[in-house]
Write an enzyme that holds these catalytic residues in place. Structure first.
Site, PDB file in Angstrom:
ATOM      1  CG  ASP A 346      -1.919   0.886   1.440  1.00 18.60           C
ATOM      2  OD1 ASP A 346      -2.798   1.028   0.378  1.00 18.60           O
ATOM      3  OD2 ASP A 346      -1.951   1.939   2.266  1.00 18.60           O
ATOM      4  CD  GLU A 375      -2.545   2.592  -3.262  1.00 18.81           C
ATOM      5  OE1 GLU A 375      -3.665   2.985  -3.569  1.00 18.81           O
ATOM      6  OE2 GLU A 375      -1.759   2.622  -2.434  1.00 18.81           O
TER       7      GLU A 375
END
Length: 632
Positions: A346, A375
């Site tokens: 993330d 990400e």
């Protein structure tokens, strides 16, 4: 409980030799909770947490294990113990004895486990895979008894509220692995299922309060392993969503931080801890371009790397070497414990970029065939490409990161499919978006998607036009990429009532909850459009699963012409033709333009309808949409 060593003789007692008391009570924490023999990296750092444990001296007596260094923290309630584990060390249990100045001792039994498979056998996700992304709380509730846990801060359970817990769990995913597999998916990526003991919004999983504990509202570690095993039995992979950038404000260490720099902006937090709330100043600007910008100011760089994500999510300081080690070991522990087929990391560019290179490097060195996707929420391919291993970066940065998320192509597809101003204009956006692949080190290792847990759903994005949804989805499934599809996209789930609202984006999957009148797992109550989309996804994915041309073939595409766009994937004797047609009225296309592909006179089959077509001088396209043809 205290016990006394009884081996002292009566004579020794007469000599006033003290009897040593040993506590067998469990220490508050020892992390990682266990480790593994046979790893390439023979070092291990234990975080030990207990009252005044920093005033003790640890010792170990186990063949092949030695204490290399004992590190004290600012807080006396921590010790960080560096161990060396010889390559020849056998699995087993041993005691770590902590001796205090007053002669008292505490013991902790630690275990080194055998590895279930060789490092080379951890095969990560790749372009042969299609990934199904799930928000577990919203997918399927198999065990209602764990929906509410009164020992945790968030006891909400309200399916009518998109920001409260709904009750989905790991067993719910396990129960429907066959459904996912039958659709043609080969990997599952659940958003985080580790405990989020936060007072609100705990359902989404990204504010972890313990990096080694499964949230009991989702199940337990045994359930997580059951999911991994079930997927392995089906030849599928489990991808774990991890967060190296931040934790939840209620993480256990926030009550007693080991060092003065364990989290970023720690002084600000500690000085305002009594009045800390969701709107406290967190010194963040999140200018992610500062990672690449040669002109960026130092204050802007710090604002991105050191600012908290939000006030409820403390920013972890990976420049602290003990924090860095903790995060790396945590990732390796989960890979070994679950037999993972990949990690999704993330908020990748928010963390310290040198640490992220070291983190990814440590994992890939240990597991050379593994995969990690980061990400980078940017629509600029220059920024996305920067993070992929092999990128020719001007600053020399080498990320060790195999995959990044293709936000630029996602936007090009949605914008292009929606474009109505002219025949070619929208399709050119797709064509030129794919033309940017020259910038990427390995395009086929990039993860492409159309929607996810943070972005508006595909069906909403295409104005609830099922044909456009099929066009967009079929396109990503034909690209030299790793495709990811969000749960419910296959049945045209939407957030049209309030586009972009996270509660609606993460709507409950119909049929996953008691009392649902519609059941997408069985087809009960689905509309004709939903059934058609579900069937379309299944046919394309199940063809893709066995298509070397799509998975690893050469790509040729032709500039859009008369409202059509032709893309070819070729390997060996297999050629796959993908046609996007934006024309509302029938149109005939001259196929001589595509002579270089070498299909003249060959018979191709329509993947969806099963009809045959002989490639000759022309093709008549009778309706708007997508066509997939194959020579296989």
């Amino acid at each position: 409980m205290f016990v006394f060593i009884s081996s002292c003789s009566h004579a020794e007692k007469k000599k006033n030799v003290s009897v040593v008391s040993i506590s067998h009570s469990t220490l508050e924490r020892v992390e990682p909770p266990n480790w593994f023999v046979g790893l390439r990296n023979t070092s291990l750092q234990l975080l030990v947490k207990d009252d005044n444990i920093g005033t003790s001296k640890p010792s170990i007596s186990y063949v092949g294990v030695s204490i290399d260094k004992v590190n004290k923290a600012k807080s006396n309630n921590y010790l960080f113990i560096d161990l060396k584990i010889d390559k020849s060390t056998k699995s087993g249990k041993f005691d770590i004895i902590f001796t205090f100045k007053d002669g008292t001792k505490k013991t902790h039994t630690y275990e080194l486990k055998s590895r279930e498979k060789l490092a080379e056998d951890y095969i990560g996700f790749n372009s042969t895979d299609a990934i199904y992304l799930i928000t577990p709380d919203r997918f399927s509730n198999a065990i209602e008894s764990n929906d509410v846990n009164t020992k945790l801060k968030d006891t909400s359970l309200d399916r009518s509220d998109g920001y409260k817990r709904h009750g989905g769990d790991l067993q719910g995913i396990i129960n429907h692995v066959d459904y996912i597999s039958d659709l043609g998916f080969t990997a599952i990526w659940p958003t985080p299922v580790l405990i989020n003991d936060m007072p609100k919004g705990s359902y989404h999983g990204y504010a972890m309060t313990d990096f080694y504990k499964v949230d009991p509202r989702f199940g337990n570690l045994s359930d997580y392993k059951k999911l991994a095993d079930k997927l392995s039995e089906k030849g599928m992979k489990l991808i774990m969503d991890q967060v190296a950038n931040h934790c939840g404000l209620e993480h256990w260490w926030m009550k007693d931080l080991p060092f003065s720099d364990w989290v970023n902006n720690q002084k600000n937090y500690e000085e305002n801890i009594q009045n800390w709330n969701w709107k406290t100043n967190i010194n963040s600007n999140h200018r992610r371009t500062t990672n690449q910008d040669t002109y960026a100011s130092e204050i802007d760089r710090k604002g991105n790397n050191e600012g908290w994500f939000v006030a409820g999510m403390p920013d972890l300081n990976q420049r602290n070497p003990f924090m860095a080690k903790y995060i790396i070991q945590n990732s390796i522990w989960w890979i070994e414990t679950l037999g993972l087929g990949g990690i999704r990391q993330d908020t990748y560019p928010y963390s310290d970029k040198e640490f992220m290179a070291n983190w990814a490097g440590a994992i890939m060195k240990e597991y050379p065939n593994f995969s990690i996707v980061g990400e980078e929420w940017s629509y600029n391919p220059l920024l996305v490409g920067y993070w992929q291993q092999g990128a020719n970066n001007k600053d020399g940065y080498a990320s060790n990161l195999k995959s990044t998320m293709d936000f630029p192509m996602q936007k090009s597809i949605i914008d292009g499919i929606n474009e109505e101003e002219s025949w070619e204009k929208g399709l050119v956006k797709l064509y030129e978006g794919l033309a940017n692949d020259f910038h990427y080190a390995t395009p086929k290792d990039i993860m492409i998607f159309l929607d996810n847990h943070d972005k508006s759903r595909l069906y909403t994005e295409v104005k609830e036009d099922a044909t456009k949804a099929k066009m967009a989805l079929s396109y990503i499934l034909m690209l030299p990429r790793i495709p990811q599809v969000y749960y419910g996209t296959e049945i045209l789930m939407n957030d049209t009532a309030k586009p972009g609202d996270h509660g609606l984006i993460r709507t409950d999957f119909p049929g996953g909850f008691k009392g649902d009148k519609i059941n997408a797992f069985t087809g009960l109550g689905l509309t004709d459009d939903q059934k058609s989309m579900q069937n379309f996804v299944s046919k394309v994915l199940n063809y893709r699963k066995n298509s070397e041309a799509i998975q690893d073939g050469k790509t040729i595409h032709f500039a859009p012409f008369k409202g059509t766009y032709f893309l070819f994937r070729i390997k060996g004797n297999e050629t796959v033709v993908h046609i996007l047609n934006k024309n509302e009225q029938p149109i005939t296309i001259d196929l001589n333009r595509f002579t270089e592909v070498g299909l003249e006179g060959k018979t191709l089959k329509n993947v969806i309808s099963g009809e045959s077509f002989v490639w000759a001088n022309e093709i008549k396209l009778t309706q708007k949409g997508s066509i997939i043809l194959t020579t296989k």
